[in-house]
Design a protein around this motif. Sequence first.
Motif, PDB file in Angstrom:
ATOM      1  N   ASP A 231     -30.194 -15.398   7.714  1.00 17.37           N
ATOM      2  CA  ASP A 231     -29.613 -16.044   6.533  1.00 17.37           C
ATOM      3  C   ASP A 231     -30.412 -17.292   6.177  1.00 17.37           C
ATOM      4  O   ASP A 231     -30.515 -18.229   6.980  1.00 17.37           O
ATOM      5  N   PHE A 233     -31.151 -20.218   3.030  1.00 15.75           N
ATOM      6  CA  PHE A 233     -30.706 -20.842   1.776  1.00 15.75           C
ATOM      7  C   PHE A 233     -31.889 -21.629   1.209  1.00 15.75           C
ATOM      8  O   PHE A 233     -32.460 -22.469   1.888  1.00 15.75           O
ATOM      9  N   MET A 296     -25.893 -20.775   7.826  1.00 14.25           N
ATOM     10  CA  MET A 296     -27.300 -20.537   7.484  1.00 14.25           C
ATOM     11  C   MET A 296     -28.222 -20.896   8.651  1.00 14.25           C
ATOM     12  O   MET A 296     -28.106 -21.972   9.233  1.00 14.25           O
ATOM     13  N   PHE A 299     -32.301 -23.874   5.978  1.00 13.80           N
ATOM     14  CA  PHE A 299     -32.178 -24.411   4.628  1.00 13.80           C
ATOM     15  C   PHE A 299     -33.538 -24.942   4.218  1.00 13.80           C
ATOM     16  O   PHE A 299     -34.122 -25.785   4.911  1.00 13.80           O
ATOM     17  N   ALA A 321     -26.158 -26.597   8.757  1.00 11.66           N
ATOM     18  CA  ALA A 321     -27.301 -25.678   8.736  1.00 11.66           C
ATOM     19  C   ALA A 321     -28.075 -25.821  10.044  1.00 11.66           C
ATOM     20  O   ALA A 321     -28.312 -26.937  10.518  1.00 11.66           O
TER      21      ALA A 321
END
Length: 455
Positions: A231, A233, A296, A299, A321
């Motif tokens: 994941d 971002f 996440m 990032f 994060a």
Amino acid sequence: MKKIIILGSGQVGTSVAEILSKEENDITVVDHNPAILGDLHNRIDVRTVVGDAASPDVLRQAGAEDAELVLAVTDSDEVNIVACQVSTQLFNTPTRIARIRSASYLSHPELFERDIDHIISPEQILTQQITKLIEYPGALQVLDFAGGRIRLVGIRAYYGGALVGHAIKELKRHLPRVTSRIAAIYRRDRAITPTGKTVIEADDEVFFIATREDIGLMMQELRKTESVGRDVFIAGAGNIGYTLASALEQTGYQVKLVERNLERAKWVSERLDNTIVLHGDAADEALLRQENIDAMQLFCALTNEDEANILAALLAKRLGAKRVMSLINKTMYIELVESMLDIAISPRLSTVSELLSHVRRGDVVAAHSLRRGVAEAIEAVAHGDRKTSKLVGRRVGDLSLPEGAALGAVMRNERMVEIDDEAVIEDGDHVIMFMVDKARIPDVERLFEVSATFF
């Protein structure tokens, strides 16, 4: 001495000029802004010419008739392309390098085969750099050598790593089947030349070289293993953010991309297949919480504004994060940000690093800047024999290396060679050298020269 013309005195052009002017090169910088050129001339030993970088008359004034290299790094793709065409067709310049940003141009490299030897794309360079950092959680820097078969990895050592608190010579006992080498150690910002007796301490910044398959094992020696999440971002849907999202979604990552400009967000969403594109501000706490920022793995703040990137990354870190990285253009921010965030990425330093491999003397295959440009690692091919080379036919233990230079690895027939004092350098070996002081680069380059008079 190599005669080089640099077109454009922006951050990249200025940085390259500063580096190459210290390495026994004859540098001329061309730009249309006399004030910037005047300041540059006062700071470093370069010749300057005011004018249009693509003009035949200006290029002739800059010395294009006998230049060995033209480096076109103005802010305009079109100017860079035309300048290389002029250098080829009018002045027969041996090597032409151009920075090109437009994806439309980059998708048709055949247009430039005749006039440009090497195309440098900052967006592609940064995408590749960030992708490698995502692949190896905890790495500070990941650099390719030997066509990507081996990599130089920078990592901060922490308690929990098997080798931390132990001498480097124990590495072979821990990983008997792994061919690797610790090339450099920085302890409290001071370089330490590693030997078998050197003890790795927590918080050391360690650079090691290993094959791609063994990097994970080496990282376990220096810190606890971190999970590789899927994941990511991304803040900012500019060229870099969009290019990164496109690359990540094609390799199975779950990507969320936030963009403040509504039209840009719509444009990007129409071109990405598996990325969730959001319209909003990456520094909006409510938005980040709503999008589960604490889940996440990474990032990435990749907008065009340093301050916005720093604030967004700090907020993401505070909200949970796992790792955060920020794109930083202003050099004065980099060291400050590195003390607060996991990784600071400099487009300028990344682009300069890519350029260096094409301008070094000798048969240099790759060159990379490290530690904010203070250190450098190069890969060069050793040629000759014991009579004509300072390297070939000699035991590693007998090599007379410049101060601050360390032998990182040797690739022979596409395999990494086990290095000890008895190992002998052979003709055709790819030798990777690590230099803690870039001022020694000319001395290292001379090691690879073939001389009919050397005995």
